[in-house]
Design an enzyme around this catalytic site. Structure first.
Site, PDB file in Angstrom:
ATOM      1  N   GLU A 212       0.829  -1.231   0.173  1.00 42.55           N
ATOM      2  CA  GLU A 212       0.015   0.123  -0.051  1.00 42.55           C
ATOM      3  C   GLU A 212       1.041   1.266  -0.074  1.00 42.55           C
ATOM      4  O   GLU A 212       1.563   1.518   0.990  1.00 42.55           O
ATOM      5  CB  GLU A 212      -0.893  -0.010   1.234  1.00 42.55           C
ATOM      6  CG  GLU A 212      -1.684  -1.182   1.106  1.00 42.55           C
ATOM      7  CD  GLU A 212      -2.840  -1.284   0.346  1.00 42.55           C
ATOM      8  OE1 GLU A 212      -3.051  -0.218  -0.486  1.00 42.55           O
ATOM      9  OE2 GLU A 212      -3.402  -2.124  -0.264  1.00 42.55           O
ATOM     10  N   CYS A 246      -2.021   9.276   2.698  1.00 42.62           N
ATOM     11  CA  CYS A 246      -1.626   8.511   1.369  1.00 42.62           C
ATOM     12  C   CYS A 246      -2.728   8.652   0.198  1.00 42.62           C
ATOM     13  O   CYS A 246      -2.802   8.764  -1.072  1.00 42.62           O
ATOM     14  CB  CYS A 246      -1.182   7.315   1.415  1.00 42.62           C
ATOM     15  SG  CYS A 246      -2.679   6.216   2.083  1.00 42.62           S
TER      16      CYS A 246
END
Length: 458
Positions: A212, A246
């Protein structure tokens, strides 16, 4: 030279090989322990988050409520997730008493490496999925959140047996040593640079990974968008955790016909959320290090600042800042900002804009603000990205029915809810044959009707 963590891996692997972790009772017990560790120490977790980088109360509680919500999902759905899954097979085989079944089995010992920006949530969400799937877990919290990491080191041994869940703290040396070991699965959340290191190490043992990562996430606002609602969602989505998210909107492309009005509304929204001096706001977090504060401040071009622009590097503070009108060559557009500096660009032709964005690395998220479904469909059909929202930001990644993850440079693999269980499980495909019905597909082939014999597979 011996590896400090070999015995830790060996203990978890022996436990896994005993098949203990495959039972529903074991999985429920681990989820219960995780929930208690979170809820019984809620105040300590929140205090650690504030000590590390000034997370405000809402963002602190988000880190507790999301993992407990994930636990509830697995507690409610585990029996059906674990159950063997019947699947269709060719009619000829089915007619002769064969059937197809997918069994879900855990991989084994799973290493979960977490990031600093959501150091509880983004470490424990993957761990919860791993435990639900029947894996043992080694937790590696971020070393740049020392108070949170210390609390993990204190609490994990109080709630878990080390052969089920354990924690390793430290920095680069510890991660390097962990990655030398043949884990059965690695789940990493963090930067693309470290993600490449993790993937190279995993390749040595052919260990499957979920990465990720991040990227510069586009936000597109067309002329039909509800600007007053859009700006609140963009301002919050970009500035929460001081922009260290993010999935935060990385830059905004606004149709030139509404760009000036959009920027005025966005300035108003930021002032309403954080006041005239955001450094004094209890709702605005700090950068994780002075180095990162200086890095983000360096992206600020004074002649393009329409709000914000101030920084206090020693205090790890960068003010929420809008750069307008920005240009594709500006420093803030050359990499993921990961801070509260937001470039705003204009566009007049959607096809030209999409071609520009498509030439950039594929982002983790994309956000579209429009009431024109044809425009929405065009963007969704043209751009590749991990996931995102239409007329929202950020919220897609906490919905257990929506798989979350990146694509290309922003990562690989999806998790959350059922997708998380599936990602941390080997889906073992089985054809269950009829022991009493012959299939005429074996040699000698002379004289056989080959087409008829093979028809059972059609």
């Amino acid at each position: 030279m011996s590896n400090r963590f070999q015995s830790l891996l060996d203990a978890q692997r022996e436990n896994f090989l005993s098949d203990t972790t495959k039972s529903l009772d074991w999985r429920f017990e681990q989820l219960d322990r995780m929930e208690r560790m979170l809820l019984e120490n809620k105040d300590d977790w929140c205090a650690a988050l504030y000590a590390d980088f000034g997370k405000p109360p809402f963002e602190q509680m988000f880190e507790i409520s999301v993992p407990t919500g994930v636990i509830k999902y697995y507690r409610d759905n585990l029996p059906s997730l674990i159950a063997p899954e019947p699947v269709a097979i060719p009619k000829g085989l089915e007619a002769t008493g064969n059937r197809g079944v997918i069994y879900k089995e855990p991989y084994g010992v799973t290493l979960v490496i977490g990031p600093f920006n959501a150091p509880i949530l983004l470490l424990l969400d993957p761990a919860i999925a791993a435990l639900a799937a029947g894996n043992t877990v080694v937790l590696k919290p971020a070393n740049t959140t020392p108070a949170t990491a210390a609390l993990f080191q204190k609490l994990v041994p109080q709630y878990f047996s080390p052969e089920n869940v354990t924690v390793v703290t430290g920095g680069r040396a510890e991660i390097t040593e962990l990655l030398e070991l043949p884990f059965d699965f690695i789940f990493f959340t963090g930067s693309s640079a470290v993600g490449k290191v993790v993937m190279r190490a995993a390749a040595e043992h052919l260990t499957p990974v979920i990465l990720e990562l991040g990227g510069q996430n586009p936000t597109i606002v067309d002329a039909t968008a509800n600007l007053e609602i859009a700006v609140d969602r963009i301002a919050w989505g970009h500035n929460a955790i001081s922009g260290q998210w993010c999935i935060a909107p990385g830059f905004v492309c606004v149709h030139q016909s509404v760009a000036d009005l959009f920027v005025e509304h966005l300035k108003t929204s930021i002032r309403r959320m954080y006041g005239s001096d955001p450094q004094q706001s209890p709702d605005f977090a700090r950068m994780i290090t002075t180095h990162d504060a200086a890095r983000v401040a360096s992206y600020i071009l004074p002649d393009k600042v329409v709000i914000g622009g101030r920084s206090d590097i020693a205090a790890r503070y960068v003010e929420p800042t809008i750069l307008y009108p920005s240009d594709w060559s500006d420093p803030a557009l050359q990499q993921e900002i990961f801070g509260p500096v937001l470039p705003v660009l204009t566009y007049d032709d959607i096809d030209t804009l999409l071609m520009t964005i498509k030439r950039m690395p594929k982002p983790l998220a994309t956000y579209i603000f429009s009431k024109d479904q044809a425009v929405v469909d065009k963007i969704l059909g043209s751009l590749s990205f991990g996931g995102g929202c239409v007329n929202q930001t950020n919220l897609h990644c906490w919905i257990d029915t929506l798989p979350f993850g990146g694509v290309g440079a922003s990562g690989m693999g999806k998790y959350y809810g059922k997708a998380g269980f599936d990602a941390l499980s080997n889906r073992k495909a089985m054809l269950i044959g009829n022991p009493d019905v012959d299939l005429d597909v074996f040699p000698p082939y002379a004289g056989k009707d080959i087409a008829k014999s093979l028809s059972v597979f059609g």
